[in-house]
Write a protein that holds these residues in place. Structure first.
Motif, PDB file in Angstrom:
ATOM      1  N   LEU A  33       3.819  72.625  60.630  1.00 52.99           N
ATOM      2  CA  LEU A  33       4.305  73.980  60.881  1.00 52.99           C
ATOM      3  C   LEU A  33       3.745  74.536  62.184  1.00 52.99           C
ATOM      4  N   ARG A  34       4.123  73.893  63.261  1.00 52.67           N
ATOM      5  CA  ARG A  34       3.733  74.277  64.613  1.00 52.67           C
ATOM      6  C   ARG A  34       4.976  74.286  65.502  1.00 52.67           C
ATOM      7  N   PRO A  35       4.892  74.826  66.712  1.00 51.90           N
ATOM      8  CA  PRO A  35       6.089  74.951  67.546  1.00 51.90           C
ATOM      9  C   PRO A  35       6.839  73.654  67.809  1.00 51.90           C
ATOM     10  N   TRP A  36       6.145  72.506  67.785  1.00 51.61           N
ATOM     11  CA  TRP A  36       6.863  71.249  68.027  1.00 51.61           C
ATOM     12  C   TRP A  36       7.915  71.008  66.936  1.00 51.61           C
ATOM     13  N   TYR A  37       7.610  71.471  65.724  1.00 46.81           N
ATOM     14  CA  TYR A  37       8.550  71.320  64.603  1.00 46.81           C
ATOM     15  C   TYR A  37       9.859  72.050  64.917  1.00 46.81           C
ATOM     16  N   ASP A  38       9.749  73.211  65.539  1.00 47.76           N
ATOM     17  CA  ASP A  38      10.937  74.010  65.866  1.00 47.76           C
ATOM     18  C   ASP A  38      11.758  73.361  66.967  1.00 47.76           C
ATOM     19  N   TRP A  39      11.067  72.771  67.957  1.00 50.94           N
ATOM     20  CA  TRP A  39      11.767  72.061  69.035  1.00 50.94           C
ATOM     21  C   TRP A  39      12.615  70.948  68.441  1.00 50.94           C
ATOM     22  N   CYS A  40      12.017  70.188  67.517  1.00 53.54           N
ATOM     23  CA  CYS A  40      12.758  69.102  66.859  1.00 53.54           C
ATOM     24  C   CYS A  40      13.813  69.655  65.908  1.00 53.54           C
ATOM     25  N   GLY A  41      13.458  70.705  65.170  1.00 53.54           N
ATOM     26  CA  GLY A  41      14.342  71.223  64.140  1.00 53.54           C
ATOM     27  C   GLY A  41      15.656  71.753  64.683  1.00 53.54           C
ATOM     28  N   VAL A  42      15.605  72.542  65.753  1.00 53.50           N
ATOM     29  CA  VAL A  42      16.838  73.121  66.274  1.00 53.50           C
ATOM     30  C   VAL A  42      17.747  72.033  66.836  1.00 53.50           C
ATOM     31  N   ARG A  43      17.164  70.988  67.410  1.00 50.30           N
ATOM     32  CA  ARG A  43      17.976  69.876  67.925  1.00 50.30           C
ATOM     33  C   ARG A  43      18.561  69.033  66.802  1.00 50.30           C
ATOM     34  N   ALA A  44      17.797  68.877  65.723  1.00 56.48           N
ATOM     35  CA  ALA A  44      18.330  68.147  64.570  1.00 56.48           C
ATOM     36  C   ALA A  44      19.509  68.898  63.948  1.00 56.48           C
ATOM     37  N   ILE A  45      19.408  70.205  63.888  1.00 56.91           N
ATOM     38  CA  ILE A  45      20.495  71.006  63.320  1.00 56.91           C
ATOM     39  C   ILE A  45      21.746  70.909  64.191  1.00 56.91           C
ATOM     40  N   VAL A  46      21.572  71.126  65.494  1.00 57.02           N
ATOM     41  CA  VAL A  46      22.727  71.179  66.395  1.00 57.02           C
ATOM     42  C   VAL A  46      23.342  69.797  66.600  1.00 57.02           C
ATOM     43  N   ASN A  47      22.505  68.764  66.780  1.00 53.44           N
ATOM     44  CA  ASN A  47      23.020  67.445  67.156  1.00 53.44           C
ATOM     45  C   ASN A  47      23.288  66.515  65.977  1.00 53.44           C
ATOM     46  N   TRP A  48      22.746  66.859  64.808  1.00 46.65           N
ATOM     47  CA  TRP A  48      22.942  66.018  63.633  1.00 46.65           C
ATOM     48  C   TRP A  48      23.641  66.774  62.499  1.00 46.65           C
ATOM     49  N   TYR A  49      23.013  67.855  62.035  1.00 44.49           N
ATOM     50  CA  TYR A  49      23.556  68.533  60.854  1.00 44.49           C
ATOM     51  C   TYR A  49      24.925  69.140  61.126  1.00 44.49           C
ATOM     52  N   PHE A  50      25.097  69.787  62.258  1.00 42.38           N
ATOM     53  CA  PHE A  50      26.386  70.418  62.551  1.00 42.38           C
ATOM     54  C   PHE A  50      27.526  69.400  62.660  1.00 42.38           C
ATOM     55  N   PRO A  51      27.419  68.336  63.474  1.00 46.89           N
ATOM     56  CA  PRO A  51      28.549  67.395  63.543  1.00 46.89           C
ATOM     57  C   PRO A  51      28.814  66.672  62.229  1.00 46.89           C
ATOM     58  N   LEU A  52      27.761  66.313  61.489  1.00 47.09           N
ATOM     59  CA  LEU A  52      27.977  65.683  60.189  1.00 47.09           C
ATOM     60  C   LEU A  52      28.635  66.665  59.213  1.00 47.09           C
ATOM     61  N   SER A  53      28.263  67.928  59.294  1.00 44.67           N
ATOM     62  CA  SER A  53      28.876  68.945  58.441  1.00 44.67           C
ATOM     63  C   SER A  53      30.329  69.188  58.829  1.00 44.67           C
ATOM     64  N   ARG A  54      30.611  69.130  60.138  1.00 46.56           N
ATOM     65  CA  ARG A  54      31.994  69.287  60.601  1.00 46.56           C
ATOM     66  C   ARG A  54      32.876  68.177  60.026  1.00 46.56           C
ATOM     67  N   ALA A  55      32.362  66.943  60.056  1.00 44.35           N
ATOM     68  CA  ALA A  55      33.107  65.819  59.484  1.00 44.35           C
ATOM     69  C   ALA A  55      33.229  65.969  57.968  1.00 44.35           C
ATOM     70  N   TRP A  56      32.154  66.382  57.330  1.00 48.51           N
ATOM     71  CA  TRP A  56      32.135  66.567  55.874  1.00 48.51           C
ATOM     72  C   TRP A  56      33.167  67.600  55.435  1.00 48.51           C
ATOM     73  N   ALA A  57      33.215  68.731  56.130  1.00 49.29           N
ATOM     74  CA  ALA A  57      34.172  69.787  55.772  1.00 49.29           C
ATOM     75  C   ALA A  57      35.603  69.300  55.965  1.00 49.29           C
ATOM     76  N   ALA A  58      35.852  68.544  57.042  1.00 50.33           N
ATOM     77  CA  ALA A  58      37.196  68.000  57.273  1.00 50.33           C
ATOM     78  C   ALA A  58      37.551  66.985  56.192  1.00 50.33           C
ATOM     79  N   ALA A  59      36.568  66.179  55.785  1.00 48.71           N
ATOM     80  CA  ALA A  59      36.821  65.178  54.749  1.00 48.71           C
ATOM     81  C   ALA A  59      37.136  65.832  53.410  1.00 48.71           C
ATOM     82  N   LEU A  60      36.428  66.902  53.082  1.00 49.18           N
ATOM     83  CA  LEU A  60      36.717  67.624  51.845  1.00 49.18           C
ATOM     84  C   LEU A  60      38.141  68.152  51.839  1.00 49.18           C
ATOM     85  N   GLU A  61      38.560  68.691  52.964  1.00 47.08           N
ATOM     86  CA  GLU A  61      39.902  69.258  53.048  1.00 47.08           C
ATOM     87  C   GLU A  61      40.960  68.156  53.059  1.00 47.08           C
ATOM     88  N   ALA A  62      40.622  67.005  53.652  1.00 41.29           N
ATOM     89  CA  ALA A  62      41.589  65.904  53.748  1.00 41.29           C
ATOM     90  C   ALA A  62      41.808  65.219  52.413  1.00 41.29           C
TER      91      ALA A  62
END
Length: 479
Positions: A33-62
């Motif tokens: 729980l230090r600032p390095w965690y946030d540097w990694c966390g925001v990049r994991a959300i934007v570059n991993w969680y968001f695109p995987l979620s975008r695909a997931w939402a499209a797959a649910l609808e498809a």
């Protein structure tokens, strides 16, 4: 991070004990729980969680159909065993979840004769099915780089003017609260945080005030969407308990990942009622073809204007519900997006009836400067939000014109000593200078401002290790 999957493990008359997060204990918590965690966390959300979620939402609808999947993503995926398997797995998990959710709604909101052990089994089954569906995101890992982060749909200024211009001209009535809705209350279950701290849990649902939620995934055909809130109370005396209505951050759908021993919810140990509303376009309110919270970001200014409009006024309705059900003291709080919403509640409540006004305010990682968040915050930069705004014709001065519907202008309805805040000194997602500025403007006492040498995520997750800010709120409310 979920309740046990096996129904055989369910205690007959009590919910399974929520999962405790051990990663933040002891030395490992100090290191994480230090600032390095946030540097990694925001990049994991934007570059991993968001695109995987975008695909997931499209797959649910498809629903397993590759052609529909490609149409929703604008991609050119060819038929193959791997992508076909990912789509089929997601469609099957969605089918199982929807069946469990329908059974849950029928039993919890319709069947008054069910035994508690039967209801607990239905709840565990729902949470298990929900988590398995959420985990289907990982099926799309091989193609992560091919998926967009968001389905961008930033409208032009004229479009926002058409939808929201009248509210901008009348700021005193911009967050007018409709008459109190008819709340539906689910059956009540009993659980325990530990061997000696039992609580009661149930859901409230009521008509949604959010745009587009007639297209929410779980809305019945021909019916407008519902707003949802999960309630935790002490096992006894909950009806008259002081209340905290606590709002989550963007993209957070904690109920869908399973029950966890959240320190906010555990305020029931101190005699609190805790209400956890779902934000528009999250959780049960997710829009078809979108993942939780996506419309708020992807629609640029209009997304947040409409989300705040709905959530702020729904919170006012929940404040009135809490008072009508015995809570003489009501606090509104939140973290990140939830804090930005709560601070709007605090200022707009001046225009509401007394029963709708909160008495106290809790803000975790906040800022009064929405332009700073949207143009210069770390997530905004990684998502290239300024570029998407500019492509739709928005200048910074255009955006600034709408801040009366996005920022807490004026003084809060509660006295300064009734406001408690946690700020991360290294927060660059909701940059700390905006939070400090708000505290100065509102004359919040230094004793009520908690600062941590942490960033946006590590400061809020730090509540699992250090709950002194929650203890301060409890003391202020008791005084």
């Amino acid at each position: 991070m979920n309740v046990p999957v096996s129904l055989a493990s369910v205690e007959p008359t009590r919910l399974p004990q929520p999962m405790a997060i051990k990663a933040f204990d002891g030395l490992q918590g100090n290191l994480l729980l230090r600032p390095w965690y946030d540097w990694c966390g925001v990049r994991a959300i934007v570059n991993w969680y968001f695109p995987l979620s975008r695909a997931w939402a499209a797959a649910l609808e498809a629903g397993g159909d590759l052609e529909s999947f490609n149409s929703l993503l604008g991609g050119g995926f060819r038929s193959s065993g791997r992508i076909g398997s990912a789509l089929a797995q997601t469609a099957e998990a969605d089918r199982i979840y929807n069946a469990a959710q329908r059974q849950w709604e029928e039993r919890f909101f319709g069947d008054t004769s069910a035994l508690e052990r039967e209801l607990i089994a239905v709840e565990v089954q729902r949470q298990s099915a929900s988590k398995q569906r959420m985990l289907c995101r990982k099926a799309f890992l091989p193609w992560r780089r091919k998926f967009p982060k968001l389905h961008w749909a930033v409208p032009q200024n004229e479009n926002v003017e058409q939808h929201q211009g009248e509210r901008l001209l009348n700021p005193a009535s911009a967050f007018e609260v409709p008459s109190n809705p008819a709340f539906e209350k689910s059956c009540v279950l009993t659980g325990a945080w530990d061997s000696g701290a039992a609580y009661r849990q149930y859901w409230l649902r009521f008509p949604s005030l959010a745009a587009g939620e007639e297209n929410a995934v779980m809305a019945n055909e021909g019916e407008n969407g519902k707003a949802w809130a999960k309630v935790y109370e002490p096992e006894t005396g909950g009806e008259g308990a002081p209340c905290l209505i606590f709002l989550h951050g963007i993209g957070m759908e904690t109920d869908f990942w399973g029950e966890m021993a959240d320190p906010v919810n555990q305020l029931t140990k101190q005699g609190f009622r805790v209400i956890r509303p779902e934000a528009p376009w999250h959780g049960h309110r997710r829009l078809r073809g979108r993942f939780g919270g996506e419309p708020a970001i992807a629609q640029g200014p209009l997304g947040f204007i409409e989300l705040f409009h709905a959530w702020v006024t729904e919170v006012a309705q929940l404040v009135a519900w809490a008072r009508e059900n015995g809570s003489r003291q009501v606090a509104v709080g939140g973290l990140s997006l939830g804090a930005l919403t709560a601070q709007l509640v605090a200022t707009q409540a001046r225009n509401w009836e007394a029963s709708q006004r909160p008495d106290h305010l809790l803000l975790v990682t906040t800022s009064e400067d929405m332009l700073d968040i949207a143009l210069r915050g770390s997530m905004a930069r990684l998502l290239e939000m300024p570029r998407h705004f500019a492509a739709a014709g928005w200048s910074e001065s255009d955006l600034a014109r709408w801040t009366p519907l996005l920022e807490p202008h004026g003084d809060p309805v509660m006295a300064p000593h009734r406001i408690v805040t946690l700020l991360g000194l290294a927060d660059d997602l909701t940059p700390i200078k905006g939070g400090e500025s708000l505290m100065r403007r509102w004359n919040v006492p230094e004793d009520n401002i908690f600062r941590r040498n942490q960033g946006h995520f590590s400061a809020s997750l730090g509540l699992y290790r250090d709950s002194s800010v929650l203890e301060r709120l409890a003391a202020v409310m008791a005084g």
